[in-house]
Motif scaffolding. Structure first.
Motif, PDB file in Angstrom:
ATOM      1  N   GLN A 197      24.073  15.662 -27.082  1.00  0.00           N
ATOM      2  CA  GLN A 197      23.199  16.584 -26.157  1.00  0.00           C
ATOM      3  C   GLN A 197      22.861  17.789 -26.972  1.00  0.00           C
ATOM      4  OE1 GLN A 197      25.856  17.763 -22.773  1.00  0.00           O
ATOM      5  NE2 GLN A 197      23.962  18.991 -22.110  1.00  0.00           N
ATOM      6  N   VAL A 198      21.623  18.097 -26.637  1.00  0.00           N
ATOM      7  CA  VAL A 198      20.767  19.542 -27.261  1.00  0.00           C
ATOM      8  C   VAL A 198      20.410  20.228 -26.210  1.00  0.00           C
ATOM      9  CG1 VAL A 198      20.470  18.147 -29.139  1.00  0.00           C
ATOM     10  CG2 VAL A 198      18.771  18.132 -27.696  1.00  0.00           C
ATOM     11  N   GLN A 199      20.111  21.534 -26.283  1.00  0.00           N
ATOM     12  CA  GLN A 199      19.507  22.280 -25.539  1.00  0.00           C
ATOM     13  C   GLN A 199      18.095  22.383 -25.152  1.00  0.00           C
ATOM     14  OE1 GLN A 199      21.664  24.353 -23.350  1.00  0.00           O
ATOM     15  NE2 GLN A 199      23.139  23.097 -24.130  1.00  0.00           N
ATOM     16  N   ASP A 200      17.461  22.093 -26.442  1.00  0.00           N
ATOM     17  CA  ASP A 200      16.024  21.987 -26.463  1.00  0.00           C
ATOM     18  C   ASP A 200      15.416  20.881 -27.230  1.00  0.00           C
ATOM     19  OD1 ASP A 200      13.308  22.168 -27.059  1.00  0.00           O
ATOM     20  OD2 ASP A 200      13.432  24.360 -27.323  1.00  0.00           O
ATOM     21  N   LEU A 201      15.394  19.703 -26.552  1.00  0.00           N
ATOM     22  CA  LEU A 201      14.934  18.237 -27.281  1.00  0.00           C
ATOM     23  C   LEU A 201      13.819  18.435 -28.169  1.00  0.00           C
ATOM     24  CD1 LEU A 201      15.548  15.416 -27.833  1.00  0.00           C
ATOM     25  CD2 LEU A 201      14.320  14.814 -25.879  1.00  0.00           C
ATOM     26  N   ASP A 202      12.757  19.122 -27.802  1.00  0.00           N
ATOM     27  CA  ASP A 202      11.447  19.037 -28.249  1.00  0.00           C
ATOM     28  C   ASP A 202      11.565  19.798 -29.792  1.00  0.00           C
ATOM     29  OD1 ASP A 202      10.227  17.565 -26.634  1.00  0.00           O
ATOM     30  OD2 ASP A 202       9.501  19.467 -25.503  1.00  0.00           O
ATOM     31  N   ALA A 203      12.416  21.065 -29.695  1.00  0.00           N
ATOM     32  CA  ALA A 203      12.585  21.702 -31.143  1.00  0.00           C
ATOM     33  C   ALA A 203      13.494  21.171 -31.728  1.00  0.00           C
ATOM     34  CB  ALA A 203      13.257  23.159 -30.442  1.00  0.00           C
ATOM     35  N   LYS A 204      14.648  20.509 -31.483  1.00  0.00           N
ATOM     36  CA  LYS A 204      15.358  19.955 -32.292  1.00  0.00           C
ATOM     37  C   LYS A 204      14.549  18.386 -32.894  1.00  0.00           C
ATOM     38  CE  LYS A 204      19.311  20.448 -32.923  1.00  0.00           C
ATOM     39  NZ  LYS A 204      19.903  21.031 -33.911  1.00  0.00           N
ATOM     40  N   TRP A 205      13.658  17.885 -32.170  1.00  0.00           N
ATOM     41  CA  TRP A 205      13.066  16.806 -32.774  1.00  0.00           C
ATOM     42  C   TRP A 205      12.180  17.206 -33.725  1.00  0.00           C
ATOM     43  CZ3 TRP A 205       7.582  16.492 -32.094  1.00  0.00           C
ATOM     44  CH2 TRP A 205       7.029  15.082 -32.437  1.00  0.00           C
ATOM     45  N   LYS A 206      11.465  18.314 -33.455  1.00  0.00           N
ATOM     46  CA  LYS A 206      10.502  18.833 -34.371  1.00  0.00           C
ATOM     47  C   LYS A 206      11.213  19.227 -35.890  1.00  0.00           C
ATOM     48  CE  LYS A 206       6.953  22.406 -35.064  1.00  0.00           C
ATOM     49  NZ  LYS A 206       7.086  23.650 -35.924  1.00  0.00           N
ATOM     50  N   LYS A 207      12.431  19.887 -35.624  1.00  0.00           N
ATOM     51  CA  LYS A 207      13.387  20.287 -36.886  1.00  0.00           C
ATOM     52  C   LYS A 207      13.786  19.203 -37.594  1.00  0.00           C
ATOM     53  CE  LYS A 207      17.470  22.848 -37.970  1.00  0.00           C
ATOM     54  NZ  LYS A 207      18.503  23.671 -37.448  1.00  0.00           N
ATOM     55  N   LEU A 208      14.277  18.079 -36.847  1.00  0.00           N
ATOM     56  CA  LEU A 208      15.106  16.861 -37.463  1.00  0.00           C
ATOM     57  C   LEU A 208      13.704  15.910 -38.088  1.00  0.00           C
ATOM     58  CD1 LEU A 208      17.531  15.797 -35.115  1.00  0.00           C
ATOM     59  CD2 LEU A 208      17.925  16.944 -37.452  1.00  0.00           C
TER      60      LEU A 208
END
Length: 129
Positions: A81-92
């Motif tokens: 689980q992540v708080q901000d999927l778009d931000a985590k997707w971009k970072k990864l």
């Protein structure tokens, strides 16, 4: 009762340790030598006393066919689980993570699926408000 440890089968513990810590940002909790393998667990930096993920060697003969079948069917071995999927997707993505499913709406969650480079698909989910 609560979940203490859960495991994901990995093809190579050294490679998995590097991916799960350096790329995903988990921290090693336990690293205990056990013959040719290790009791190697990681935890979330956000919850260091929470559930541990055991990076378990894929040595058992049943593991290979199981992993190959669920991977081929696109089934994630675990969900994070992540708080901000778009931000985590971009970072990864910037770190070279191969997403097989980009962020999408999936009912009660937004989700994306990526390859952990150790024989598994993993899912990121963001709960909808």
């Amino acid at each position: 009762m609560k979940i203490y440890v859960t495991s994901v089968f990995v093809d190579d513990q050294d490679k998995a340790e590097k991916f799960y810590t350096e790329i995903l940002g988990f921290k090693v909790k336990h690293n205990v030598p056990l013959g040719t393998n290790r009791w190697l667990t990681v935890v979330s930096e956000e919850d260091p006393d929470g559930t541990e993920l055991l990076l378990e060697p894929s040595d058992h003969p049943a593991v290979g066919p199981y992993k190959e079948a669920i991977f081929a069917d696109g089934i994630a071995a675990h969900s994070f689980q992540v708080q901000d999927l778009d931000a985590k997707w971009k970072k990864l993505s910037e770190r070279g993570v191969n997403f097989v499913t980009e962020p999408m709406d999936a009912g009660a969650v937004h989700m994306a699926v990526f390859d952990d480079t150790c024989g598994n698909l993993l899912q990121l989910v963001q709960m909808k408000a």
